[in-house]
Design a protein around this motif. Structure first.
Motif, PDB file in Angstrom:
ATOM      1  N   UNK A  12       8.720 -13.012  -0.764  1.00 12.40           N
ATOM      2  CA  UNK A  12       9.138 -13.599   0.503  1.00 12.40           C
ATOM      3  C   UNK A  12       8.812 -15.083   0.452  1.00 12.40           C
ATOM      4  N   UNK A  13       9.831 -15.926   0.630  1.00 17.09           N
ATOM      5  CA  UNK A  13       9.630 -17.368   0.683  1.00 17.09           C
ATOM      6  C   UNK A  13       9.659 -17.792   2.148  1.00 17.09           C
ATOM      7  N   UNK A  14       8.580 -18.451   2.569  1.00 15.57           N
ATOM      8  CA  UNK A  14       8.307 -18.654   3.995  1.00 15.57           C
ATOM      9  C   UNK A  14       7.891 -20.089   4.292  1.00 15.57           C
ATOM     10  N   UNK A  15       8.361 -20.627   5.417  1.00 17.44           N
ATOM     11  CA  UNK A  15       7.933 -21.944   5.877  1.00 17.44           C
ATOM     12  C   UNK A  15       6.508 -21.845   6.428  1.00 17.44           C
ATOM     13  N   UNK A  16       5.529 -22.170   5.563  1.00 19.98           N
ATOM     14  CA  UNK A  16       4.130 -22.073   5.961  1.00 19.98           C
ATOM     15  C   UNK A  16       3.786 -23.082   7.052  1.00 19.98           C
ATOM     16  N   UNK A  24       2.048  -9.424   5.241  1.00 23.54           N
ATOM     17  CA  UNK A  24       1.697  -8.463   4.192  1.00 23.54           C
ATOM     18  C   UNK A  24       2.712  -7.328   4.105  1.00 23.54           C
ATOM     19  N   UNK A  25       3.385  -7.022   5.219  1.00 27.30           N
ATOM     20  CA  UNK A  25       4.335  -5.914   5.256  1.00 27.30           C
ATOM     21  C   UNK A  25       5.678  -6.396   5.798  1.00 27.30           C
ATOM     22  N   UNK A  26       6.676  -5.534   5.683  1.00 29.43           N
ATOM     23  CA  UNK A  26       7.995  -5.841   6.231  1.00 29.43           C
ATOM     24  C   UNK A  26       7.913  -6.011   7.738  1.00 29.43           C
ATOM     25  N   UNK A  27       7.090  -5.216   8.374  1.00 30.60           N
ATOM     26  CA  UNK A  27       6.899  -5.342   9.826  1.00 30.60           C
ATOM     27  C   UNK A  27       6.335  -6.716  10.189  1.00 30.60           C
ATOM     28  N   UNK A  28       5.408  -7.215   9.395  1.00 29.12           N
ATOM     29  CA  UNK A  28       4.859  -8.560   9.611  1.00 29.12           C
ATOM     30  C   UNK A  28       5.963  -9.613   9.498  1.00 29.12           C
ATOM     31  N   UNK A  29       6.820  -9.439   8.498  1.00 27.24           N
ATOM     32  CA  UNK A  29       7.909 -10.394   8.284  1.00 27.24           C
ATOM     33  C   UNK A  29       8.819 -10.428   9.501  1.00 27.24           C
ATOM     34  N   UNK A  30       9.159  -9.261  10.010  1.00 31.31           N
ATOM     35  CA  UNK A  30      10.049  -9.190  11.178  1.00 31.31           C
ATOM     36  C   UNK A  30       9.419  -9.857  12.402  1.00 31.31           C
ATOM     37  N   UNK A  31       8.139  -9.631  12.586  1.00 36.44           N
ATOM     38  CA  UNK A  31       7.452 -10.246  13.732  1.00 36.44           C
ATOM     39  C   UNK A  31       7.406 -11.768  13.610  1.00 36.44           C
ATOM     40  N   UNK A  32       7.206 -12.255  12.394  1.00 41.01           N
ATOM     41  CA  UNK A  32       7.177 -13.707  12.173  1.00 41.01           C
ATOM     42  C   UNK A  32       8.543 -14.314  12.483  1.00 41.01           C
ATOM     43  N   UNK A  33       9.609 -13.670  11.985  1.00 40.89           N
ATOM     44  CA  UNK A  33      10.957 -14.188  12.255  1.00 40.89           C
ATOM     45  C   UNK A  33      11.239 -14.195  13.752  1.00 40.89           C
ATOM     46  N   UNK A  92      12.828 -18.179   6.400  1.00 37.91           N
ATOM     47  CA  UNK A  92      12.432 -16.984   5.660  1.00 37.91           C
ATOM     48  C   UNK A  92      13.590 -16.488   4.803  1.00 37.91           C
ATOM     49  N   UNK A  93      13.316 -16.166   3.549  1.00 43.28           N
ATOM     50  CA  UNK A  93      14.285 -15.439   2.726  1.00 43.28           C
ATOM     51  C   UNK A  93      13.551 -14.774   1.571  1.00 43.28           C
ATOM     52  N   UNK A  94      14.159 -13.713   1.028  1.00 40.01           N
ATOM     53  CA  UNK A  94      13.629 -13.062  -0.161  1.00 40.01           C
ATOM     54  C   UNK A  94      14.293 -13.659  -1.392  1.00 40.01           C
ATOM     55  N   UNK A  95      13.484 -13.912  -2.412  1.00 33.38           N
ATOM     56  CA  UNK A  95      14.036 -14.491  -3.626  1.00 33.38           C
ATOM     57  C   UNK A  95      13.074 -14.326  -4.783  1.00 33.38           C
ATOM     58  N   UNK A 108       6.145 -21.408   0.856  1.00 33.06           N
ATOM     59  CA  UNK A 108       5.178 -20.678   0.036  1.00 33.06           C
ATOM     60  C   UNK A 108       5.645 -19.240  -0.190  1.00 33.06           C
ATOM     61  N   UNK A 109       5.273 -18.649  -1.345  1.00 34.13           N
ATOM     62  CA  UNK A 109       5.679 -17.268  -1.646  1.00 34.13           C
ATOM     63  C   UNK A 109       4.623 -16.246  -1.228  1.00 34.13           C
ATOM     64  N   UNK A 110       5.101 -15.065  -0.828  1.00 30.89           N
ATOM     65  CA  UNK A 110       4.208 -13.971  -0.459  1.00 30.89           C
ATOM     66  C   UNK A 110       4.729 -12.672  -1.053  1.00 30.89           C
ATOM     67  N   UNK A 111       3.802 -11.882  -1.564  1.00 33.68           N
ATOM     68  CA  UNK A 111       4.137 -10.562  -2.082  1.00 33.68           C
ATOM     69  C   UNK A 111       4.037  -9.571  -0.931  1.00 33.68           C
ATOM     70  N   UNK A 112       5.130  -8.914  -0.606  1.00 31.81           N
ATOM     71  CA  UNK A 112       5.188  -7.988   0.524  1.00 31.81           C
ATOM     72  C   UNK A 112       5.031  -6.562   0.019  1.00 31.81           C
ATOM     73  N   UNK A 113       4.073  -5.829   0.565  1.00 29.33           N
ATOM     74  CA  UNK A 113       3.836  -4.450   0.141  1.00 29.33           C
ATOM     75  C   UNK A 113       4.933  -3.539   0.676  1.00 29.33           C
ATOM     76  N   UNK A 114       5.194  -2.475  -0.050  1.00 29.03           N
ATOM     77  CA  UNK A 114       6.242  -1.538   0.357  1.00 29.03           C
ATOM     78  C   UNK A 114       5.694  -0.153   0.692  1.00 29.03           C
ATOM     79  N   UNK A 115       4.366   0.026   0.633  1.00 28.54           N
ATOM     80  CA  UNK A 115       3.782   1.298   1.062  1.00 28.54           C
ATOM     81  C   UNK A 115       2.443   1.048   1.735  1.00 28.54           C
TER      82      UNK A 115
END
Length: 574
Positions: free
Chosen positions: A203-207, A219-228, A334-337, A359-366
């Protein structure tokens, strides 16, 4: 006159005649010898020339005795591949190096960026019969079709004779898979690109936006959605409330055959245990990921994101150039790349807005914090040579010069160090492919880190690694005490160190993809099934079709050839 006098005169005349004859004979002999010498010189020169041509045509790094010019269908990159001003695709550090090293020069008959535009032009060239000497195709099916039509050269001997041992070892590191996909009836008709292990999407994100709103890192997909959602509501980028674009993605939603690309939602699918587009093992049997029930859950989640704007509401109409504009102009945060996203598009984004902190972030999937991703296709595009071209070995020589000899460097490669340091896109190469060992990325990161962090000897680095070391070292020096680094050095450090470190995490789990070729039924039915899949997925995400449409899709997919294809894939892998 006495007889004696007469004989004296005769003898004198005879001697003069003999002298003249001798002079003529000697002269003739000299002329004849000179002619023979010249003939021998010509034969020696011709022999030497033939010997040079023979060596060049049968040895990876022997230069041609005369410059060999080849016409090229050139796949270009964005913004002139970020080459220095004045450099072109026919005259740049790579082409100048190749002229010095093996005496070849490309003449581009067309230059096009983007897979779709390029492939369309190749199709036009094939239909018209006006093929360039060297060009790219993007599937083994195209290689087979061109070979069967007698339009491309058999490269078997060229590979055996002019692909260096190092290059052949690279291909061997992937097993038989890659080269076999470029063969027709046992003969090699293309040189395949190798896809090094790229790891999962980050996940590439505007820090700077995150910090401005005092949000925690995701840390999770849910976190990403809340940030967006918060970005859109609180407008840290001054786009206007609700006008900041959500997660950007291409209409395809996921990466075809696992090829690591930008602007996809693979991580969201993986968070539901879904791997669309991949043939994976499930309960001990190979299945097609796109028709598994886990995909239905992921599509439902993406539909919710689409409804609330956390997924770009206009994703259906986006192309990569348009998405780059959104990122560069600060319209989305925000975008995945992949790991190389700093080179494109983020370097351009940071040049336009020096305050943008991506900045890049590793998003967990479980729930255990692991990140799962499906392994990618080990090869990408294919280089082919027009049937009848005099020097089909040229593609092997270029590849050997670029990916065997060049990495170790000498005086002829000095100019290329600046290209690496300046993050010039690899599409600047005449052949827009990469040929490297499967673990090349992790090897480069390990070597760089050992020098930067552990103080090991930098002289052990190859040319590519040394150039990245210089850029990374300069970045660290420039940012000491809060200083500002150049955009190019930032891109090199962020991709080669920061992002590469993220994807070396031990919690990353690779899900093996088992099949990347075409079965017999795929050749006639796959395009219809792909269209059906894309239409269904898009319709569900946008709400044009209910979620139940997925079940109808699975039934139709199976009935229209999917069941037979699944059986064929399983039989192929037994």
């Amino acid at each position: 006159m006495s007889c004696g006098s007469f004989f004296v005169i005769i003898i004198v005349m005879w001697k003069k005649a003999i002298s003249v004859f001798l002079i003529i004979a000697v002269t003739a002999s000299c002329i004849m010898q000179a002619s023979i010498d010249k003939k021998n010189e010509r034969e020696d020169a011709r022999y030497a020339s033939n010997r040079q041509w023979y060596a060049a045509e049968n040895n990876a790094l022997s230069p041609y005795p005369e410059t060999v010019t080849y016409t090229l269908g050139k796949m270009s990159g964005a913004d002139n591949s970020y080459m220095p001003e004045g450099d072109t695709y026919e005259d740049n550090a790579y082409t100048r190096y190749l002229r010095k090293k093996i005496n070849v020069q490309n003449k581009d008959v067309f230059e096009l960026s983007g897979d779709n535009s390029y492939n369309e032009h190749v199709s036009i060239a094939v239909a018209s019969g006006k093929l360039p000497d060297v060009f790219l195709v993007d599937s083994e099916e195209q290689v087979r079709s061109l070979a069967k039509a007698g339009l491309i050269e058999d490269l078997t001997d060229a590979y055996d004779n002019c692909a260096s041992v190092h290059i052949q070892n690279i291909y061997a590191s992937y097993g038989d898979t890659i080269l076999n996909k470029a063969k027709v009836d046992g003969k090699l008709y293309a040189l395949p690109e190798t896809n090094i292990d790229n790891g999962p999407s980050l996940l590439w994100l505007r820090y700077d936006w995150l910090k401005k709103l005092n949000l925690s890192t995701p840390k999770t997909v849910s976190d990403v959605r809340n940030i967006i959602r918060t970005f859109r509501k609180n407008d840290p980028g001054n786009n206007g409330v609700g006008k900041t674009v959500g997660l950007v993605t291409l209409p395809e939603l996921y990466g075809e055959s696992g090829y690591s690309q930008e602007y996809q939602t693979d991580i969201i699918f993986a968070s539901f245990g879904a791997y669309p587009g991949h043939w994976i093992k499930k309960n001990g049997k190979l299945v097609y990921g796109s028709v598994q029930p886990e995909v239905k859950k992921a599509l439902s989640y993406l539909h919710e994101m689409y409804q609330d704007g956390t997924l770009d509401r206009d994703f259906l109409f986006r192309e990569s150039d348009n998405l780059i504009d959104l990122i560069v102009n600060g319209r989305c945060g925000v975008f995945f790349g992949p790991w190389w996203a700093p080179n494109n598009p983020l370097m351009e984004a940071c040049e336009k807005n020096p305050n943008a902190d991506w900045r890049p972030y590793l998003i967990s999937t479980d729930s255990d914090g692991n990140t799962s991703f499906a392994s990618q296709n080990p090869n990408g595009k294919y280089v082919v040579v027009r049937k009848g071209y005099k020097h089909p070995e040229i593609v092997m020589k270029i590849t050997s010069a670029l990916f065997d000899y060049m990495p170790y460097g000498d005086d002829s490669t000095k100019e290329l160090e600046d290209y690496y340091i300046g993050n010039v896109d690899p599409t600047a190469r005449p052949l827009a492919i990469n040929v490297d060992f499967k673990n090349a990325l992790s090897t480069c990161y390990r070597h760089l880190n050992s020098v930067l962090s552990l103080g090991e000897d930098k002289s052990e680095l190859n040319l590519l690694e040394a150039s990245y070391y210089t850029a990374c070292y300069d970045y660290l020096k420039q940012t000491e005490d809060g200083g500002k680094a150049s955009t190019k050095n930032w891109a090199a450090y962020t991709s080669r160190i920061v992002a590469s470190h993220k994807i070396s995490d031990k919690r990353i789990k690779e899900v093996p993809s088992a099949y990347f070729s075409d079965t017999d039924t795929m050749k006639t039915s796959w395009w219809k099934l792909t269209e059906l899949e894309q239409k269904t997925f898009i319709s569900i995400v946008t709400g044009d079709e209910p979620l139940s449409a997925f079940d109808d899709f699975v039934k139709e997919w199976m009935n229209e050839g999917g069941s037979k294809i699944t059986l064929e894939v399983r039989q192929t892998n037994e």
